[in-house]
Design a protein around this motif. Structure first.
Motif, PDB file in Angstrom:
ATOM      1  N   ALA A   1     -12.868  15.573  25.318  1.00 55.11           N
ATOM      2  CA  ALA A   1     -11.960  16.378  26.131  1.00 55.11           C
ATOM      3  C   ALA A   1     -10.745  15.591  26.604  1.00 55.11           C
ATOM      4  N   THR A   2     -10.928  14.317  26.925  1.00 53.39           N
ATOM      5  CA  THR A   2      -9.850  13.535  27.531  1.00 53.39           C
ATOM      6  C   THR A   2      -9.040  12.713  26.535  1.00 53.39           C
ATOM      7  N   HIS A   3      -9.658  12.336  25.396  1.00 49.79           N
ATOM      8  CA  HIS A   3      -8.971  11.474  24.437  1.00 49.79           C
ATOM      9  C   HIS A   3      -8.734  12.138  23.081  1.00 49.79           C
ATOM     10  N   GLY A   4      -9.388  13.268  22.820  1.00 50.19           N
ATOM     11  CA  GLY A   4      -9.199  13.946  21.556  1.00 50.19           C
ATOM     12  C   GLY A   4      -9.833  13.251  20.370  1.00 50.19           C
ATOM     13  N   CYS A   5     -10.766  12.350  20.630  1.00 45.41           N
ATOM     14  CA  CYS A   5     -11.422  11.599  19.559  1.00 45.41           C
ATOM     15  C   CYS A   5     -12.624  12.393  19.025  1.00 45.41           C
ATOM     16  N   ARG A   6     -13.275  11.825  18.020  1.00 38.35           N
ATOM     17  CA  ARG A   6     -14.512  12.380  17.500  1.00 38.35           C
ATOM     18  C   ARG A   6     -15.655  11.434  17.862  1.00 38.35           C
ATOM     19  N   VAL A   7     -16.787  11.998  18.270  1.00 38.45           N
ATOM     20  CA  VAL A   7     -17.889  11.197  18.784  1.00 38.45           C
ATOM     21  C   VAL A   7     -19.200  11.617  18.123  1.00 38.45           C
TER      22      VAL A   7
END
Length: 275
Positions: free
Chosen positions: A85-91
């Protein structure tokens, strides 16, 4: 090893967890209404200082939208959803507890983040990913349950790209045995604490070089003091997940920190050639 993993898994076994979560989250609106990671932060951040600690660790690790992140010991998915939500990364998250993974998937469906984050039930000692798959690996309040620390850190190094970062935020031993039961262990049989220096000595030979090391014990103590002063936490909170023992478990952690028995270590390492 199998017996030990079973004991740790049993500690986190949470029967009927999705049903309890569904009931607790009813105060936030009907089930079809999307939730935000911030709304869930009171019950899905399984570590000292909660969401603030996750945000700080992500900043220290240099996570951006282009970062592929592995959350080792992902619990019910709070840090992973927050990072998306805050960094737009994939986890990708892995956790030993099947019930936690099921809950993580359920809550991620409630936040509508299923395309960006995934969860698998697996041991941190046998990560289900290929070599050099991730840019960053996070480990928050997990290592205390793992006896074979060298193997843990070698496995994390294996799945990191060269130059990738390993960010850890964990409880360390300082001045004596802690008071049990604790959030990660009811007895010393499943608690494998190292000192801050012992942690570094276990991590670096796995192929890491320290970039940041900081003692966050005083910050954690201040956080616990604030919790005591503010009274019972608002609902929904971690008691939904951990059950009626939650106040005693966290109380013993706070007491052990206040008495100097335990400390909190924050550290970031770079993946380098194995020594």
């Amino acid at each position: 090893m199998t017996d030990l993993l079973d004991d740790v898994r049993d500690h986190y076994r949470a029967t009927g967890l999705i049903e309890r979560l569904t009931a607790a989250l009813a105060v936030l609106g009907p089930e079809e209404r999307p939730l935000t990671p911030e709304q869930l932060s009171g019950l899905d951040q399984f570590h000292t200082r909660g969401l603030a600690a996750t945000a700080e660790l992500a900043k220290l690790a240099g996570i951006t939208a282009d970062t592929r992140v592995l959350d080792v010991g992902s619990g019910i998915g709070g840090p992973a959803r927050f990072l998306v939500a805050t960094h737009g990364c994939r986890v990708a998250g892995v956790d030993l507890s099947e019930s936690f993974v099921e809950a993580a998937r359920y809550l991620t469906a409630r936040t509508g983040q299923g395309e960006e984050v995934s969860f698998e039930a697996a041991s941190a000692l046998e990560l289900p990913f290929g070599n050099a798959s991730f840019d960053v690996a996070l480990l928050q309040h997990v290592a205390m349950n793992i006896a074979d620390r060298p193997r843990l850190y070698r496995e994390i190094r294996r799945v990191l790209k060269p130059g990738g970062r390993f960010a850890t935020y964990d409880v360390v031993l300082r001045g004596g045995e802690p008071h049990y039961p604790l959030p990660w262990a009811r007895t010393p049989a499943t608690s494998f604490l190292l000192t801050a220096e012992g942690t570094r000595e276990a991590i670096e030979p796995a192929g890491f070089q320290a970039l940041i090391r900081q003692d966050d014990t005083e910050t954690a103590k201040a956080w616990f003091a604030g919790l005591r002063a503010s009274g019972p936490p608002p609902s929904p909170n971690l008691g939904v997940v951990m059950g009626p023992e939650f106040p005693a478990l966290t109380g013993n952690l706070g007491r052990s920190l206040m008495e100097g028995r335990l400390g909190i270590l924050t550290a970031v390492f770079e993946a380098v050639a194995v020594r």
